[in-house]
Design a protein around this motif. Structure first.
Motif, PDB file in Angstrom:
ATOM      1  N   ALA A  20      26.881 -36.156  -8.298  1.00 20.59           N
ATOM      2  CA  ALA A  20      26.998 -36.988  -7.122  1.00 20.59           C
ATOM      3  C   ALA A  20      25.572 -36.884  -6.334  1.00 20.59           C
ATOM      4  O   ALA A  20      25.109 -38.316  -5.859  1.00 20.59           O
ATOM      5  N   ARG A  21      24.890 -35.876  -5.920  1.00 20.78           N
ATOM      6  CA  ARG A  21      23.701 -35.812  -5.624  1.00 20.78           C
ATOM      7  C   ARG A  21      22.533 -36.539  -6.237  1.00 20.78           C
ATOM      8  O   ARG A  21      21.828 -37.409  -5.631  1.00 20.78           O
ATOM      9  N   ALA A  22      22.560 -36.503  -7.661  1.00 16.66           N
ATOM     10  CA  ALA A  22      21.566 -37.091  -8.476  1.00 16.66           C
ATOM     11  C   ALA A  22      21.927 -38.475  -8.302  1.00 16.66           C
ATOM     12  O   ALA A  22      20.897 -39.266  -8.326  1.00 16.66           O
ATOM     13  N   ILE A  23      23.130 -38.968  -8.378  1.00 16.83           N
ATOM     14  CA  ILE A  23      23.385 -40.570  -8.125  1.00 16.83           C
ATOM     15  C   ILE A  23      22.887 -41.126  -6.881  1.00 16.83           C
ATOM     16  O   ILE A  23      22.312 -42.116  -7.070  1.00 16.83           O
ATOM     17  N   THR A  24      23.153 -40.243  -6.046  1.00 19.25           N
ATOM     18  CA  THR A  24      22.597 -40.759  -4.564  1.00 19.25           C
ATOM     19  C   THR A  24      21.082 -40.817  -4.620  1.00 19.25           C
ATOM     20  O   THR A  24      20.548 -41.679  -4.147  1.00 19.25           O
ATOM     21  N   GLY A  35      23.327 -23.868 -19.606  1.00 19.52           N
ATOM     22  CA  GLY A  35      22.564 -24.364 -18.695  1.00 19.52           C
ATOM     23  C   GLY A  35      22.557 -25.996 -18.524  1.00 19.52           C
ATOM     24  O   GLY A  35      21.882 -26.387 -17.582  1.00 19.52           O
ATOM     25  N   SER A  36      23.569 -26.460 -19.346  1.00 18.00           N
ATOM     26  CA  SER A  36      23.421 -27.841 -19.249  1.00 18.00           C
ATOM     27  C   SER A  36      24.745 -28.385 -18.548  1.00 18.00           C
ATOM     28  O   SER A  36      24.947 -29.682 -18.408  1.00 18.00           O
ATOM     29  N   GLY A  37      25.788 -27.556 -18.025  1.00 16.80           N
ATOM     30  CA  GLY A  37      26.657 -28.182 -17.235  1.00 16.80           C
ATOM     31  C   GLY A  37      26.262 -28.333 -15.951  1.00 16.80           C
ATOM     32  O   GLY A  37      25.416 -27.715 -15.254  1.00 16.80           O
ATOM     33  N   ASN A  38      26.786 -29.472 -15.371  1.00 15.77           N
ATOM     34  CA  ASN A  38      26.499 -29.977 -13.962  1.00 15.77           C
ATOM     35  C   ASN A  38      27.817 -30.111 -13.381  1.00 15.77           C
ATOM     36  O   ASN A  38      28.912 -30.557 -13.765  1.00 15.77           O
ATOM     37  N   SER A  39      27.889 -29.559 -12.188  1.00 17.78           N
ATOM     38  CA  SER A  39      28.942 -29.769 -11.188  1.00 17.78           C
ATOM     39  C   SER A  39      28.903 -30.980 -10.854  1.00 17.78           C
ATOM     40  O   SER A  39      28.093 -32.017 -10.966  1.00 17.78           O
ATOM     41  N   ASP A  40      30.416 -31.683 -10.309  1.00 18.86           N
ATOM     42  CA  ASP A  40      30.405 -32.953  -9.697  1.00 18.86           C
ATOM     43  C   ASP A  40      29.705 -33.090  -8.590  1.00 18.86           C
ATOM     44  O   ASP A  40      29.033 -34.313  -8.400  1.00 18.86           O
ATOM     45  N   ALA A  59      13.120 -42.435 -24.175  1.00 15.37           N
ATOM     46  CA  ALA A  59      12.205 -42.666 -23.056  1.00 15.37           C
ATOM     47  C   ALA A  59      12.037 -41.264 -22.147  1.00 15.37           C
ATOM     48  O   ALA A  59      12.310 -41.128 -21.245  1.00 15.37           O
ATOM     49  N   GLY A  60      12.537 -40.069 -22.786  1.00 14.41           N
ATOM     50  CA  GLY A  60      12.183 -38.960 -22.106  1.00 14.41           C
ATOM     51  C   GLY A  60      13.612 -38.523 -21.419  1.00 14.41           C
ATOM     52  O   GLY A  60      14.799 -38.887 -21.778  1.00 14.41           O
ATOM     53  N   VAL A  61      13.662 -37.733 -20.595  1.00 20.02           N
ATOM     54  CA  VAL A  61      14.596 -37.320 -19.685  1.00 20.02           C
ATOM     55  C   VAL A  61      14.590 -38.077 -18.456  1.00 20.02           C
ATOM     56  O   VAL A  61      13.726 -38.224 -17.688  1.00 20.02           O
ATOM     57  N   GLY A  62      15.876 -38.540 -18.189  1.00 17.36           N
ATOM     58  CA  GLY A  62      16.005 -39.308 -16.961  1.00 17.36           C
ATOM     59  C   GLY A  62      16.545 -38.622 -15.636  1.00 17.36           C
ATOM     60  O   GLY A  62      16.715 -37.439 -15.912  1.00 17.36           O
ATOM     61  N   ALA A  63      16.877 -39.427 -14.781  1.00 15.41           N
ATOM     62  CA  ALA A  63      17.116 -38.901 -13.404  1.00 15.41           C
ATOM     63  C   ALA A  63      18.356 -37.888 -13.572  1.00 15.41           C
ATOM     64  O   ALA A  63      18.795 -37.031 -12.479  1.00 15.41           O
ATOM     65  N   PHE A  64      19.191 -37.940 -14.432  1.00 18.08           N
ATOM     66  CA  PHE A  64      20.491 -37.107 -14.520  1.00 18.08           C
ATOM     67  C   PHE A  64      20.508 -36.005 -15.524  1.00 18.08           C
ATOM     68  O   PHE A  64      21.276 -35.401 -15.797  1.00 18.08           O
ATOM     69  N   GLY A  65      19.371 -35.855 -16.028  1.00 16.39           N
ATOM     70  CA  GLY A  65      18.964 -34.325 -16.884  1.00 16.39           C
ATOM     71  C   GLY A  65      19.360 -34.744 -18.313  1.00 16.39           C
ATOM     72  O   GLY A  65      19.277 -33.845 -19.085  1.00 16.39           O
ATOM     73  N   SER A  66      19.411 -36.082 -18.927  1.00 18.13           N
ATOM     74  CA  SER A  66      19.797 -36.141 -19.940  1.00 18.13           C
ATOM     75  C   SER A  66      18.710 -37.038 -20.862  1.00 18.13           C
ATOM     76  O   SER A  66      17.985 -37.998 -19.931  1.00 18.13           O
TER      77      SER A  66
END
Length: 144
Positions: free
Chosen positions: A46-50, A37-42, A95-102
């Protein structure tokens, strides 16, 4: 009689390992991460970066993306305060979990009397493919 018991036990325990060919890979690292459940598609990245770009760089909502501890150090050594001096860098704190899930780290930075003063910079070191060249608000970047 006892040595025969241990030999039989060792043979029985090693049989499953022998069934797999030496060096054979059962799944790629990406497949293993996706199964966990940790794999992220490109597209998801891209949506998370935006979405993160709507927030100030270096915050939990938009952490600086770097590659590993070396990337954290390389990025921070290029930061310059408003007076051109490098900031004093404190020890990292989770600092916890960031915007990109890590999991992200926060570093206290101190420019003394120069702007931006003291602040906490959040970095996400799980982006080996990315090298950030932008500076957070109040800082500039030294040349490579």
């Amino acid at each position: 009689m006892r040595p025969m018991f241990f030999i039989a036990l060792a043979a029985a325990l090693s049989a499953p390992a022998a069934a797999q060919k030496l060096g054979e890979r059962t799944a790629s690292p990406q497949e293993v991460l996706a199964q966990m459940g940790s794999g992220n598609s490109d597209e998801e990245i891209a949506r998370a970066i935006t979405a993160a770009s709507a927030h100030p760089l270096g915050t939990a909502a938009n952490p600086v993306r770097v590659g590993g501890p070396e990337g954290e150090r390389a990025y921070m050594t290029r930061l310059r305060c408003a007076d051109g001096s490098p900031p004093r860098i404190g020890a990292a704190a989770p600092a916890g979990v960031g915007a990109f899930g890590s999991v992200v780290n926060a570093y206290p930075l101190d420019c003394g009397a120069a702007a931006p003063g003291k602040l906490s910079l959040v970095l996400d070191m799980y982006h080996a493919e990315h090298r950030e060249d932008r500076a957070p608000a109040g800082f500039t970047m030294a040349a490579r």
